[in-house]
Every structure is written in structure tokens, then in C-alpha cells.
Design a protein around this motif. Structure first.
Motif, PDB file in Angstrom:
ATOM      1  N   GLN A  18       0.954  -1.101  -0.009  1.00  0.00           N
ATOM      2  CA  GLN A  18       0.087  -0.032   0.042  1.00  0.00           C
ATOM      3  C   GLN A  18       1.110   1.124   0.080  1.00  0.00           C
ATOM      4  N   VAL A  19       0.695   1.921  -1.005  1.00  0.00           N
ATOM      5  CA  VAL A  19       1.654   3.291  -1.085  1.00  0.00           C
ATOM      6  C   VAL A  19       1.021   4.257  -0.208  1.00  0.00           C
ATOM      7  N   GLN A  20       1.728   4.956   0.455  1.00  0.00           N
ATOM      8  CA  GLN A  20       1.488   6.034   1.545  1.00  0.00           C
ATOM      9  C   GLN A  20       2.271   7.298   1.278  1.00  0.00           C
ATOM     10  N   LEU A  21       1.838   8.306   0.908  1.00  0.00           N
ATOM     11  CA  LEU A  21       2.514   9.591   0.740  1.00  0.00           C
ATOM     12  C   LEU A  21       2.189  10.807   2.036  1.00  0.00           C
ATOM     13  N   ALA A  22       3.080  11.167   2.649  1.00  0.00           N
ATOM     14  CA  ALA A  22       2.648  12.028   3.750  1.00  0.00           C
ATOM     15  C   ALA A  22       3.337  13.477   3.575  1.00  0.00           C
ATOM     16  N   GLU A  23       2.677  14.575   3.357  1.00  0.00           N
ATOM     17  CA  GLU A  23       3.137  15.774   3.370  1.00  0.00           C
ATOM     18  C   GLU A  23       3.438  16.408   4.617  1.00  0.00           C
ATOM     19  N   SER A  24       4.187  17.071   5.118  1.00  0.00           N
ATOM     20  CA  SER A  24       4.547  18.149   6.063  1.00  0.00           C
ATOM     21  C   SER A  24       5.319  19.367   5.752  1.00  0.00           C
ATOM     22  N   GLY A  25       5.203  20.159   6.848  1.00  0.00           N
ATOM     23  CA  GLY A  25       5.980  21.650   6.599  1.00  0.00           C
ATOM     24  C   GLY A  25       5.136  22.689   6.305  1.00  0.00           C
ATOM     25  N   GLY A  26       3.864  22.536   5.923  1.00  0.00           N
ATOM     26  CA  GLY A  26       2.912  23.678   5.651  1.00  0.00           C
ATOM     27  C   GLY A  26       2.609  24.361   6.791  1.00  0.00           C
ATOM     28  N   THR A  27       2.442  25.822   6.783  1.00  0.00           N
ATOM     29  CA  THR A  27       2.382  26.576   7.887  1.00  0.00           C
ATOM     30  C   THR A  27       1.735  27.956   7.289  1.00  0.00           C
ATOM     31  N   LEU A  28       1.782  29.162   8.164  1.00  0.00           N
ATOM     32  CA  LEU A  28       1.348  30.348   7.800  1.00  0.00           C
ATOM     33  C   LEU A  28       2.661  31.073   7.744  1.00  0.00           C
ATOM     34  N   VAL A  29       2.906  31.633   6.602  1.00  0.00           N
ATOM     35  CA  VAL A  29       4.136  32.568   6.359  1.00  0.00           C
ATOM     36  C   VAL A  29       3.884  33.704   5.422  1.00  0.00           C
ATOM     37  N   GLN A  30       4.753  34.621   5.940  1.00  0.00           N
ATOM     38  CA  GLN A  30       4.565  36.218   5.338  1.00  0.00           C
ATOM     39  C   GLN A  30       4.764  36.209   3.903  1.00  0.00           C
ATOM     40  N   ALA A  31       4.375  36.891   3.336  1.00  0.00           N
ATOM     41  CA  ALA A  31       4.775  37.331   1.829  1.00  0.00           C
ATOM     42  C   ALA A  31       6.302  37.587   1.727  1.00  0.00           C
ATOM     43  N   GLY A  32       7.064  36.835   0.727  1.00  0.00           N
ATOM     44  CA  GLY A  32       8.367  37.161   0.783  1.00  0.00           C
ATOM     45  C   GLY A  32       9.258  36.108   1.633  1.00  0.00           C
ATOM     46  N   GLY A  33       8.480  35.129   2.106  1.00  0.00           N
ATOM     47  CA  GLY A  33       9.120  34.179   3.113  1.00  0.00           C
ATOM     48  C   GLY A  33       9.557  32.956   2.316  1.00  0.00           C
ATOM     49  N   SER A  34      10.159  32.106   2.926  1.00  0.00           N
ATOM     50  CA  SER A  34      10.394  30.801   2.337  1.00  0.00           C
ATOM     51  C   SER A  34       9.834  29.659   3.340  1.00  0.00           C
ATOM     52  N   LEU A  35       9.701  28.449   2.726  1.00  0.00           N
ATOM     53  CA  LEU A  35       9.085  27.215   3.194  1.00  0.00           C
ATOM     54  C   LEU A  35       9.485  25.955   2.532  1.00  0.00           C
ATOM     55  N   ARG A  36       9.682  25.118   3.247  1.00  0.00           N
ATOM     56  CA  ARG A  36      10.162  23.811   2.877  1.00  0.00           C
ATOM     57  C   ARG A  36       9.140  22.731   3.130  1.00  0.00           C
ATOM     58  N   LEU A  37       8.685  22.084   2.043  1.00  0.00           N
ATOM     59  CA  LEU A  37       7.461  21.194   2.311  1.00  0.00           C
ATOM     60  C   LEU A  37       8.423  19.711   2.135  1.00  0.00           C
ATOM     61  N   SER A  38       7.992  18.879   2.806  1.00  0.00           N
ATOM     62  CA  SER A  38       8.634  17.499   2.665  1.00  0.00           C
ATOM     63  C   SER A  38       7.202  16.353   2.251  1.00  0.00           C
ATOM     64  N   CYS A  39       7.818  15.174   1.595  1.00  0.00           N
ATOM     65  CA  CYS A  39       6.939  14.358   1.458  1.00  0.00           C
ATOM     66  C   CYS A  39       7.486  12.904   1.542  1.00  0.00           C
ATOM     67  N   ALA A  40       7.117  12.237   2.635  1.00  0.00           N
ATOM     68  CA  ALA A  40       7.738  10.771   3.099  1.00  0.00           C
ATOM     69  C   ALA A  40       7.030   9.996   2.164  1.00  0.00           C
ATOM     70  N   ALA A  41       7.492   9.024   1.661  1.00  0.00           N
ATOM     71  CA  ALA A  41       6.866   7.783   0.839  1.00  0.00           C
ATOM     72  C   ALA A  41       6.995   6.681   1.474  1.00  0.00           C
ATOM     73  N   SER A  42       6.263   5.634   1.389  1.00  0.00           N
ATOM     74  CA  SER A  42       6.253   4.317   1.717  1.00  0.00           C
ATOM     75  C   SER A  42       5.377   3.235   0.970  1.00  0.00           C
TER      76      SER A  42
END
Length: 127
Positions: A1-25
Motif C-alpha cells: 500500500q502506497v502512502q505519501l505524507a506531506e508536512s511543513g505547511g504553515t502560515l508564512v508572510q509574503a516574501g518568506g520561504s518554506l520547505r515542504l517534505s513528502c515521505a513515501a512508503s
């Protein structure tokens, strides 16, 4: 069974940076091209970018080119979406997805080619 799990989303101000991750199994990660999509409230899901199985080739939608970067770590079964210079219009739920075709040479923006999806992570960019 394939599972994908995203993380890292949040509230950020314009001009800022963010890194999302996606772990798979549950899949042979190192063979699998992966894509990122997003869906804003009241809008259809749209393609953000994708990366080939070995990470040698990436493809982005025009609105994120030069700001977003996709990478992957096959040893960790994880794909990343680095987002810089964020804009309010980047606000959306972000999903990672696994391409149905192993070893596809050119990343595809066609969502129908992705058969496994994560649950999504919310990114909100304030102005």
C-alpha cells in the motif's frame, strides 16, 4: 500500500520561504517520478512541479519558476518542495503524488498520470 505524507505547511508572510517534505512508503521510491500539486479554495487542483526518478530533471509551472525547487533524497524516500519569495497567491493545500510510470524520462504535469496522493499540507501566505 502506497502512502505519501506531506508536512511543513504553515502560515508564512509574503516574501518568506518554506520547505515542504513528502515521505513515501509502500513503493519503490527510487524508481518513481514524483509531482507536487496544489489546490486553492474555490479553485481546481493545479500542477506545481515534478521531478524524475533520479532527480536529474525537473519541470515547473510558469507561476513558480525561479521561486520553487523540487529535490529528492532517495535514501530517505522523501521529496521536497523548497518555496522562496512566497506570494499570497501561493496559498493552497499542497499535495505530493507518485507517477504511475516508473523511470519516466520527462516529468509530466498531467494529474491523471499520478496514481497515489498524499493528504495534503496547508500553506498560507499572508500579505
Amino acid at each position: 500500500q502506497v502512502q505519501l505524507a506531506e508536512s511543513g505547511g504553515t502560515l508564512v508572510q509574503a516574501g518568506g520561504s518554506l520547505r515542504l517534505s513528502c515521505a513515501a512508503s509502500g513503493l519503490t521510491f527510487s524508481n518513481c517520478p514524483l509531482g507536487w500539486f496544489r489546490q486553492a479554495p474555490g479553485k481546481e487542483r493545479e500542477f506545481v512541479g515534478a521531478i524524475t526518478w533520479i532527480g536529474s530533471n525537473t519541470y515547473y509551472t510558469d507561476s513558480v519558476k525561479g521561486r520553487f525547487t523540487i529535490s529528492r533524497d532517495n535514501a530517505k524516500n522523501t521529496v521536497y518542495l523548497q518555496m522562496n519569495s512566497l506570494k499570497p497567491e501561493d496559498t493552497a493545500v499542497y499535495y505530493c503524488a507518485a507517477d504511475r510510470l516508473p523511470f519516466r524520462r520527462t516529468p509530466t504535469p498531467n494529474s491523471e498520470e499520478y496514481t497515489s496522493w498524499g493528504q495534503g499540507t496547508q500553506v498560507t501566505v499572508s500579505s
